[in-house]
Design an enzyme around this catalytic site. Structure first.
Site, mmCIF file in Angstrom:
data_model
loop_
_atom_site.group_PDB
_atom_site.id
_atom_site.type_symbol
_atom_site.label_atom_id
_atom_site.label_comp_id
_atom_site.label_asym_id
_atom_site.label_seq_id
_atom_site.Cartn_x
_atom_site.Cartn_y
_atom_site.Cartn_z
ATOM 1 N N GLN A 253 0.705 -1.103 -0.186
ATOM 2 C CA GLN A 253 -0.084 0.001 -0.068
ATOM 3 C C GLN A 253 0.752 1.214 0.019
ATOM 4 O O GLN A 253 0.453 2.380 -0.638
ATOM 5 C CB GLN A 253 -1.117 -0.214 1.166
ATOM 6 C CG GLN A 253 -2.226 -1.006 1.237
ATOM 7 C CD GLN A 253 -2.838 -1.111 -0.107
ATOM 8 O OE1 GLN A 253 -3.328 -0.239 -0.524
ATOM 9 N NE2 GLN A 253 -3.000 -2.179 -0.790
ATOM 10 N N HIS A 256 1.903 2.884 -3.506
ATOM 11 C CA HIS A 256 1.048 3.787 -4.239
ATOM 12 C C HIS A 256 1.531 5.291 -4.085
ATOM 13 O O HIS A 256 1.206 6.049 -5.377
ATOM 14 C CB HIS A 256 -0.342 3.811 -3.696
ATOM 15 C CG HIS A 256 -1.224 2.538 -4.062
ATOM 16 N ND1 HIS A 256 -1.615 2.459 -5.157
ATOM 17 C CD2 HIS A 256 -1.569 1.344 -3.267
ATOM 18 C CE1 HIS A 256 -2.275 1.143 -5.209
ATOM 19 N NE2 HIS A 256 -2.276 0.469 -4.082
ATOM 20 N N GLU A 322 -9.392 2.409 4.913
ATOM 21 C CA GLU A 322 -9.726 1.910 3.584
ATOM 22 C C GLU A 322 -9.609 0.429 3.471
ATOM 23 O O GLU A 322 -10.434 -0.340 3.015
ATOM 24 C CB GLU A 322 -8.834 2.675 2.555
ATOM 25 C CG GLU A 322 -9.250 2.260 1.238
ATOM 26 C CD GLU A 322 -8.171 2.899 0.258
ATOM 27 O OE1 GLU A 322 -8.513 2.792 -0.860
ATOM 28 O OE2 GLU A 322 -7.295 3.095 0.596
ATOM 29 N N HIS A 323 -8.429 -0.128 3.818
ATOM 30 C CA HIS A 323 -8.288 -1.428 3.861
ATOM 31 C C HIS A 323 -7.837 -1.993 5.138
ATOM 32 O O HIS A 323 -6.899 -1.217 5.908
ATOM 33 C CB HIS A 323 -7.072 -1.998 2.999
ATOM 34 C CG HIS A 323 -7.311 -1.399 1.566
ATOM 35 N ND1 HIS A 323 -6.634 -0.252 1.077
ATOM 36 C CD2 HIS A 323 -7.867 -1.905 0.351
ATOM 37 C CE1 HIS A 323 -6.668 -0.011 -0.225
ATOM 38 N NE2 HIS A 323 -7.459 -1.034 -0.755
ATOM 39 N N ASP A 356 -7.502 -5.794 -4.494
ATOM 40 C CA ASP A 356 -7.030 -4.663 -5.511
ATOM 41 C C ASP A 356 -7.486 -5.119 -6.739
ATOM 42 O O ASP A 356 -7.476 -4.220 -7.584
ATOM 43 C CB ASP A 356 -5.698 -4.211 -5.322
ATOM 44 C CG ASP A 356 -5.473 -3.377 -3.724
ATOM 45 O OD1 ASP A 356 -6.523 -2.766 -3.433
ATOM 46 O OD2 ASP A 356 -4.278 -3.161 -3.507
ATOM 47 N N HIS A 415 -53.309 19.698 2.404
ATOM 48 C CA HIS A 415 -53.125 18.265 2.446
ATOM 49 C C HIS A 415 -54.384 17.852 3.104
ATOM 50 O O HIS A 415 -54.737 16.590 2.747
ATOM 51 C CB HIS A 415 -51.830 18.019 3.655
ATOM 52 C CG HIS A 415 -50.573 18.579 2.821
ATOM 53 N ND1 HIS A 415 -50.131 19.645 2.230
ATOM 54 C CD2 HIS A 415 -49.394 17.458 2.807
ATOM 55 C CE1 HIS A 415 -48.936 19.599 1.739
ATOM 56 N NE2 HIS A 415 -48.572 18.191 1.990
#
Length: 426
Positions: A253, A256, A322-323, A356, A415
């Site tokens: 990770q 990235h 996220e993960h 992924d 109404h």
């Protein structure tokens, strides 16, 4: 490299804030992005040509390149094509399980239900240019196809020659239109349209901070999935974890982006030390070692030692990764204590990289703690839900007094009258 294991209880407020309050970088780019969006709105295609030359160093011959995708899959390495096709098939199978069913039910004369209809046109942003990110194409286009979206447009950054794997993934996924535009200008074009680009109802997909800031700016004029920042991993490990496996997930990770946040929380000091050692050993072999080192040495990354699994899971819930990788003797028990995560990877044999690319789950996921609020990209992202109702005479009669009383309380006599006129002959 500086990444010493740290007791979780020893984290000061500033260090803890750096880990928990992760910044997507949106605000720092808002002013720049506003100017780009305004230029696209005013000059349309001319702006896209000028901005592509300025930011991508590419002089476009044209913006729409849908015809270049035809046959792209047949032209790439067969092994790469097979991998893309298998990943696409797995993604399709998983997302087909998410398709909701229209339903109606009768509640004492009140026929109520929901129906689901796809959006008509969506835009998928796929990072690329000279780099190849076929997986991002698949993750955006395939769920939209499964949802039944009528027209799916892909925007990917331009290059003198777009990567063949990206074009092949676009063909295999089944996109309907392809534009070679990137960055904030791509988001603006998808949101507002130009001579070459038809506007869409929704924009999805990951990108750099300029893309994310642009999505934040156009939100409201068009819908988006969410604002995603740099990649994140939180690994929870106990004494049974394999330090080498944990380290590989952290490095995967971290490669990235220098802003990637990678954190391991373990209840075992020896595991923490072994993970740290394994990182040093593996880092020397990685092609993107410089990027990885920058991410690991940033204040957003850490190896933490918790006093107990309860303390570890409480941190994980606050972090909202996220993960989330859980490598413990009782993964399900640990997972039961955590509600907020984009995607969860259970056990020693489930590397984050598998999700992924090819397990079938979606890798477009919330970052920066947004997993406390939203889930990742799914079929639901591309659907609209409509409620449906029908009352028989008796059901309206049963509800009449309730509706009219509430309408009168709110001062909405029309109404009230709309019910009263239907019950007047009783």
């Amino acid at each position: 490299m500086q990444l010493p294991p740290t007791e979780l209880t020893d984290l000061g407020p500033d260090r803890r804030e750096a880990l928990i309050e992760r910044d997507s970088g949106v605000e720092s780019e808002r002013e720049t992005v506003r100017d780009i969006i305004a230029q696209v709105q005013e000059d349309r295609d001319l702006a896209l040509y000028e901005l592509s030359s300025r930011f991508d160093d590419v002089d476009l011959d044209r913006i729409e390149i849908t015809d270049r995708v035809a046959g792209a899959a047949a032209a790439i390495d067969p092994a790469v094509r097979t991998a893309i096709e298998e990943a696409a098939a797995n993604i399709r199978t998983f997302h087909e399980e998410q398709v909701p069913t229209d339903w109606r039910a009768n509640f004492d004369g009140r026929e109520l239900g929901r129906r689901f209809r796809p959006l008509e046109r969506v835009g998928v942003y796929a990072p690329g240019g000279t780099a190849a990110y076929p997986s991002s194409v698949l993750m955006g286009v395939v769920p939209a196809k499964v949802a039944g979206v009528e027209e799916i447009a892909v925007a990917t950054p331009p290059a003198e020659e777009l990567h063949p794997a990206t074009l092949a993934a676009i063909e295999i996924a089944g996109a309907d239109a392809v534009y070679q535009i990137g960055g904030a200008q791509a988001i603006a074009a998808l949101a507002y349209g130009t001579e070459s680009v038809d506007p869409v109802q929704k924009i999805v997909g990951p990108g750099n901070r300029f893309v994310t800031a642009a999505k934040a700016e156009v939100q409201g004029d068009v819908t988006i999935d969410f604002l995603a920042g740099a990649s994140e991993l939180l690994a929870i490990a106990d004494e049974t974890a394999d330090p080498d496996a944990v380290a590989t997930d952290m490095l995967a990770q971290a490669e990235h982006d220098p802003d990637s946040s990678v954190v391991t929380v373990t209840t075992d000091e020896s595991i923490a030390a072994s993970v740290r050692t394994a990182i040093d050993e593996q880092l020397q072999e990685r092609d993107r070692a410089e990027t990885i080192r920058a991410a690991l040495e940033g204040s957003q990354s850490a190896i933490l030692v918790a006093d107990s699994m309860t303390e570890a899971t409480e941190f994980a819930e606050a972090y909202a990764a996220e993960h989330l990788s859980i490598q413990t003797v009782a993964e399900e028990a640990v997972l039961d204590k955590i509600d907020s995560a984009g995607s969860v990877f259970l056990g020693a044999n489930t590397p984050v990289a598998a999700g992924d690319y090819a397990t079938g789950t979606n890798h477009v996921l919330p970052t920066g703690g947004q997993a406390k609020l939203v889930g990742g990209l799914s079929v639901d992202t591309f659907l609209r839900a409509t409620t449906v109702q029908r009352l028989d005479r008796d059901a309206l009669g049963d509800l009449g007094e309730t509706v009219m009383t509430l309408a009168k309380t709110e001062g909405l006599d029309a109404h009230e009258a709309s019910v009263d006129v239907r019950l007047a002959d009783e």
